[in-house]
Design an enzyme around this catalytic site. Structure first.
Site, mmCIF file in Angstrom:
data_model
loop_
_atom_site.group_PDB
_atom_site.id
_atom_site.type_symbol
_atom_site.label_atom_id
_atom_site.label_comp_id
_atom_site.label_asym_id
_atom_site.label_seq_id
_atom_site.Cartn_x
_atom_site.Cartn_y
_atom_site.Cartn_z
ATOM 1 N N ARG A 1 13.180 4.273 12.630
ATOM 2 C CA ARG A 1 11.971 5.171 12.605
ATOM 3 C C ARG A 1 11.145 4.758 13.802
ATOM 4 N NH1 ARG A 1 9.187 4.931 7.046
ATOM 5 N NH2 ARG A 1 8.262 6.663 7.847
ATOM 6 N N HIS B 1 12.705 -2.414 2.101
ATOM 7 C CA HIS B 1 12.032 -1.124 2.413
ATOM 8 C C HIS B 1 12.857 -0.088 1.819
ATOM 9 C CE1 HIS B 1 9.094 -3.384 4.914
ATOM 10 N NE2 HIS B 1 10.063 -4.099 5.283
ATOM 11 N N PRO C 1 0.743 -1.259 0.055
ATOM 12 C CA PRO C 1 -0.071 0.074 0.120
ATOM 13 C C PRO C 1 0.898 1.354 -0.061
ATOM 14 C CG PRO C 1 -0.016 -1.084 2.110
ATOM 15 C CD PRO C 1 0.566 -1.899 1.163
ATOM 16 N N ASN C 2 0.507 2.166 -0.738
ATOM 17 C CA ASN C 2 0.838 3.378 -0.829
ATOM 18 C C ASN C 2 1.971 3.700 -1.658
ATOM 19 O OD1 ASN C 2 -1.201 4.918 0.876
ATOM 20 N ND2 ASN C 2 -0.261 3.708 2.546
ATOM 21 N N TYR D 1 11.045 8.931 1.651
ATOM 22 C CA TYR D 1 10.821 8.013 0.326
ATOM 23 C C TYR D 1 11.780 8.308 -0.806
ATOM 24 C CZ TYR D 1 7.907 5.647 3.608
ATOM 25 O OH TYR D 1 7.170 5.230 4.647
ATOM 26 N N ARG E 1 4.736 10.990 -2.414
ATOM 27 C CA ARG E 1 4.633 10.730 -0.930
ATOM 28 C C ARG E 1 5.700 10.847 -0.036
ATOM 29 N NH1 ARG E 1 4.684 4.492 1.269
ATOM 30 N NH2 ARG E 1 3.781 4.786 3.360
ATOM 31 N N GLU F 1 12.671 -9.272 1.623
ATOM 32 C CA GLU F 1 11.843 -8.186 2.065
ATOM 33 C C GLU F 1 12.600 -7.008 1.678
ATOM 34 O OE1 GLU F 1 10.924 -8.650 6.317
ATOM 35 O OE2 GLU F 1 10.286 -6.448 6.102
ATOM 36 N N ASN G 1 8.213 -5.580 -1.046
ATOM 37 C CA ASN G 1 7.922 -4.475 -0.164
ATOM 38 C C ASN G 1 6.504 -4.313 0.289
ATOM 39 O OD1 ASN G 1 7.753 -2.027 1.239
ATOM 40 N ND2 ASN G 1 8.908 -0.846 -0.068
ATOM 41 N N ALA H 1 3.157 -0.832 4.813
ATOM 42 C CA ALA H 1 2.641 -0.876 6.113
ATOM 43 C C ALA H 1 2.124 -2.108 6.641
ATOM 44 C CB ALA H 1 1.428 0.108 6.255
HETATM 45 C C1 DQA Z 1 8.050 1.103 3.831
HETATM 46 C C2 DQA Z 1 8.220 1.157 5.200
HETATM 47 C C3 DQA Z 1 6.886 1.104 5.796
HETATM 48 O O1 DQA Z 1 7.134 1.348 7.583
HETATM 49 C C4 DQA Z 1 5.788 1.812 5.447
HETATM 50 O O2 DQA Z 1 4.650 1.757 5.810
HETATM 51 C C5 DQA Z 1 5.924 1.943 3.944
HETATM 52 C C6 DQA Z 1 7.118 2.144 3.164
HETATM 53 C C7 DQA Z 1 9.364 1.626 3.019
HETATM 54 O O3 DQA Z 1 9.704 0.891 1.766
HETATM 55 O O4 DQA Z 1 10.550 2.133 3.627
HETATM 56 O O5 DQA Z 1 4.864 2.206 3.223
HETATM 57 O O6 DQA Z 1 7.959 -0.337 3.530
#
Ligand code: DQA
Length: 153
Positions: A107, A100, A10-11, A23, A18, A98, A74, A77
């Protein structure tokens, strides 16, 4: 040739707009283009999927069974909340890396725990878009050693 499903949670479709301070300014399309370029060098065949829905991500992981050799994910959240995504990865049994963009351990404390990490080959975080490149290299290397182990590399 290694078949790899790249999954964004998501997102991540909002990358570029964003929270650029966290990011960066690259869009998801730019990151996917970089990965596609890398795949040529690595001998990997990539498929891309992004969804904001947990169920759609679970469906995508399940669909990898029998079709893909590994997963680069990835989970956004859902990393910190989703037993369903973790169970889907465990169910298909495919090597999964995985990634990020941000360093989740640096964080907020709610980002420090990953439900995915325990079912992943490894986790790469904190390198911005390069986390994806490093993750893809690590995954393909892992798949190569598995194949060598089976004696058909
Ligand atoms: C994320 C880190 C997560 O905590 C966050 O909710 C994201 C992006 C990252 O790529 O740094 O949506 O996965």
């Amino acid at each position: 040739m290694f078949r790899v499903q790249v999954i964004h949670g998501p997102n991540l479709n909002m990358l570029g707009l964003r929270e650029p301070g966290i990011y960066g300014s690259q869009t998801l399309a730019t990151i996917e283009a970089m990965l596609a370029e890398q795949s040529g060098l690595l001998g990997a065949d990539l498929a891309f999927f992004q969804s904001n829905s947990e169920g759609a991500l679970v469906d995508c992981i399940q669909a990898c069974y029998g079709r893909q050799d590994g997963i680069l994910i990835n989970p956004g959240a859902y990393t910190h909340t989703s037993v369903a995504i973790r169970d889907a990865i465990a169910a298909v049994g495919l090597p999964t890396v995985e990634v990020h963009l941000s360093n989740i351990h640096k964080r907020e404390s709610f980002r420090h725990h990953s439900y995915i990490a325990a079912v992943a080959v490894g986790q790469i975080c904190g390198f911005g878009p390069d986390s994806y490149r490093l993750g893809l290299h690590g995954l393909v290397q892992h798949l190569k050693s598995l194949r060598q182990g089976l004696g058909d590399a």
